[in-house]
Write a protein that holds these residues in place. Structure first.
Motif, PDB file in Angstrom:
ATOM      1  N   VAL A  26       0.810  -1.223   0.000  1.00 46.29           N
ATOM      2  CA  VAL A  26       0.000   0.000   0.000  1.00 46.29           C
ATOM      3  C   VAL A  26       0.840   1.269   0.000  1.00 46.29           C
ATOM      4  CG1 VAL A  26      -1.959  -1.122   1.109  1.00 46.29           C
ATOM      5  CG2 VAL A  26      -0.195  -0.057   2.533  1.00 46.29           C
ATOM      6  N   ASN A  27       2.114   1.146   0.204  1.00 44.23           N
ATOM      7  CA  ASN A  27       2.975   2.323   0.274  1.00 44.23           C
ATOM      8  C   ASN A  27       4.393   1.871  -0.046  1.00 44.23           C
ATOM      9  OD1 ASN A  27       3.903   4.902   0.756  1.00 44.23           O
ATOM     10  ND2 ASN A  27       2.978   5.077   2.786  1.00 44.23           N
ATOM     11  N   GLN A  28       5.096   2.600  -0.873  1.00 41.37           N
ATOM     12  CA  GLN A  28       6.477   2.247  -1.179  1.00 41.37           C
ATOM     13  C   GLN A  28       7.245   3.483  -1.635  1.00 41.37           C
ATOM     14  OE1 GLN A  28       6.889  -0.424  -4.615  1.00 41.37           O
ATOM     15  NE2 GLN A  28       4.771   0.015  -5.169  1.00 41.37           N
ATOM     16  N   SER A  75       0.082  -4.203   3.729  1.00 41.49           N
ATOM     17  CA  SER A  75      -1.190  -4.302   4.451  1.00 41.49           C
ATOM     18  C   SER A  75      -1.632  -5.764   4.486  1.00 41.49           C
ATOM     19  CB  SER A  75      -2.254  -3.449   3.757  1.00 41.49           C
ATOM     20  OG  SER A  75      -3.545  -3.801   4.184  1.00 41.49           O
ATOM     21  N   ASP A 127      -0.666   2.505   9.119  1.00 38.94           N
ATOM     22  CA  ASP A 127       0.426   2.630   8.158  1.00 38.94           C
ATOM     23  C   ASP A 127       1.583   3.365   8.830  1.00 38.94           C
ATOM     24  OD1 ASP A 127       2.146   3.303   6.084  1.00 38.94           O
ATOM     25  OD2 ASP A 127       0.544   3.778   4.682  1.00 38.94           O
ATOM     26  N   PRO A 145       2.331   7.148   6.873  1.00 35.56           N
ATOM     27  CA  PRO A 145       1.092   7.682   6.299  1.00 35.56           C
ATOM     28  C   PRO A 145       1.277   8.936   5.467  1.00 35.56           C
ATOM     29  CG  PRO A 145       1.248   8.239   8.611  1.00 35.56           C
ATOM     30  CD  PRO A 145       2.389   7.313   8.324  1.00 35.56           C
ATOM     31  N   THR A 152       3.761   9.632   3.264  1.00 30.03           N
ATOM     32  CA  THR A 152       4.668   9.512   2.126  1.00 30.03           C
ATOM     33  C   THR A 152       3.965   9.056   0.857  1.00 30.03           C
ATOM     34  OG1 THR A 152       5.197   7.211   2.726  1.00 30.03           O
ATOM     35  CG2 THR A 152       6.598   8.956   3.648  1.00 30.03           C
ATOM     36  N   ARG A 153       2.647   8.914   0.899  1.00 27.31           N
ATOM     37  CA  ARG A 153       1.930   8.480  -0.302  1.00 27.31           C
ATOM     38  C   ARG A 153       1.866   9.595  -1.321  1.00 27.31           C
ATOM     39  NH1 ARG A 153      -3.179   4.929   2.050  1.00 27.31           N
ATOM     40  NH2 ARG A 153      -1.911   3.328   3.028  1.00 27.31           N
TER      41      ARG A 153
END
Length: 196
Positions: free
Chosen positions: A61-63, A75, A190, A193, A195-196
């Motif tokens: 979900v985030n990278q 996630s 997360d 949160p 850094t998306r």
């Protein structure tokens, strides 16, 4: 005279004061430490059972990538019909195709060194809710570039106390350099949160 005095003394010693008809007796109860008494009711708090790998669906979900480091936030969604719990650190396997890539897994409450330190606490995951974990690893070798690095295109996440793995398909070859992979404990939010 002497006889009368002696009889008076004897009468005084043998008599006892009469109890007043208006007097009341008082009883004081004394409880010893060993005596039986009613204990307060104890309510047992039951914790949710541990999540099974088969009850979790994973997704990245985030990278991000910065300073020679790749970061992934994964996630884990509870797809079962019951609430379950995740505690501690996951196991991690990295693969290229069906081949396992040798890595050194480092468990850390601050895997990036730049985010707030995470706490190792139980994460209760209701049905359709999510838990998270963070992975970070070097994507540049010590000599620069990808020389000496290994490559992976999928991950598997293991749940403490259970056999089996939760698969994650990354889809592209990603270099793992120095073979060190840092992993956070399970979290309820997360870890990155913003850094998306």
């Amino acid at each position: 005279m002497a006889l009368l005095l002696a009889a008076f003394v004897l009468a005084s010693c043998g008599s006892s004061p009469a109890a007043s008809p208006n007097s009341k007796s008082t009883t004081t109860a004394t409880y010893k430490s060993g005596s039986k008494s009613r204990a307060p009711a104890v309510t047992e708090v039951r914790r949710a059972s541990s999540c099974y790998p088969s009850s979790l669906h994973s997704n990245i979900v985030n990278q991000g990538a910065a300073g020679g480091t790749d970061t992934l936030v994964i996630s884990l969604r509870n797809v079962s019909h019951r609430t379950c719990e995740l505690v501690g650190y996951p196991d991690v396997q990295m693969l290229r195709g069906s081949r396992h890539i040798p890595i050194t897994l480092v468990r850390s409450t601050n895997p990036l060194g730049s985010v707030s330190r995470l706490r190792v606490t139980p994460v209760v995951v209701p049905r359709n809710a999510h838990a998270f974990l963070l992975l970070s690893y070097g994507n540049v070798s010590g000599t620069g570039g990808n020389k000496g690095c290994v490559f992976m295109n999928s991950l598997e996440i293991g749940v403490p106390g259970h056999r089996g793995w939760v698969p994650i398909w990354k889809g592209v070859d990603a270099p793992i350099c120095d073979q060190g992979v840092f992993v956070s404990p399970f979290t309820a939010r997360d870890p990155l949160p913003n850094t998306r």
